[in-house]
Design a protein around this motif. Structure first.
Motif: not given
Length: 278
Positions: A169-177
């Motif tokens: 989730y953290h790394n997918r969040g970085l991509i969304y960001q």
């Protein structure tokens, strides 16, 4: 200062902060830390710990699990060559030991050999297509190589497998960001926090997305929590300083920028912020 001059200064300050935020967000999305074994823990490779693991191996020299566990301890302690040797042995004893392939891939990644890391992650997933940790690890390699779509697909696959690993989730969040989809990023960072409440990085990431959406109070709370959880997080100190700077509290901003520079002397956003505020 007259009212017109104050309005101009306010507009200038907001524009400066927006420009700085853009740079900080870019740095976070390109190199934001993942929540894995990246932080060296010397206690994991202490003589006492390694000695006890070696005793287990000596008692069962044909058991690949013992080598895998000791290799993981070596890896957490930053002793990469010893870790590789143990994972090699584990794999030679059990060629289908997918966890050992993924662990060896992580070591290769830390050593900068992404080709070998990808090969090992691919092999782990050939053996076990449902191994979430391998998708997350391979996704990290893809993300750091700028292969964003492939990285997103791997994190998404891990999440579809109902992983409880906060890194997905953290790394997918970085991509969304990085794509400016901050609402989705905040959701992912929040899930990561619920899965790993003691991790600093998701708070820092969520704070950046809150700041991009001009939710300054929420951002400030998250940066403060990131620092509370990890006082060595230079990015969080820099982002806390940015809030102080936006609020016109230059002395506090300079103090936080200075701490960030002390922790990470080459971190440009902190250096630039300190030069503006000291």
């Amino acid at each position: 200062m007259g009212a017109l001059s104050e309005r101009r200064a306010a507009r200038y300050g907001f524009s400066m902060a927006a420009a700085l935020l853009s740079g900080v967000l870019l740095a976070a999305c390109q190199s934001g830390p993942a929540i894995d074994l990246g932080n060296v823990d010397a206690t994991q490779a202490s003589s006492e710990n390694i000695s006890s693991l070696t005793q287990v191996i000596n008692a069962n020299p044909r058991d690949p699990e013992g080598y895998n566990v000791r290799g993981s301890a070596y890896g957490r302690g930053g002793r990469y060559q010893q870790a590789l040797k143990d994972f090699d042995t584990a794999i030679s004893l059990n060629p289908n030991f997918y966890q050992a392939y993924a662990n060896r891939a992580l070591i290769y990644r830390f050593m900068g050999d992404n080709g070998k890391a990808l090969a090992d992650y691919n092999r782990a997933l050939q053996i076990n297509p449902s191994y979430d940790a391998a998708y997350i690890g391979r996704g990290n390699v893809y993300r750091q190589a700028g292969r964003t779509q492939e990285a997103f697909g791997d994190f998404e696959k891990a999440i579809q497998l109902d992983t409880t690993d906060a890194r997905a989730y953290h790394n997918r969040g970085l991509i969304y960001q990085g794509q400016g989809q901050h609402t989705y990023a905040i959701e992912d960072f929040s899930t990561a926090i619920s899965l790993a409440p003691d991790a600093s990085e998701p708070y820092n990431g969520r704070g950046l997305s809150y700041l991009a959406m001009n939710q300054e109070d929420n951002a400030f709370a998250d940066f403060n929590m990131a620092i509370k959880l990890d006082s060595k997080n230079a990015e969080a100190w820099t982002n806390q300083a940015l809030i102080y700077e936006r609020r016109g509290e230059k002395a506090k901003a300079a103090k936080s920028y200075r701490e960030a520079v002390r922790l990470k002397p080459a971190y440009q956003p902190a250096k630039d912020g300190l030069s503006r505020t000291q």
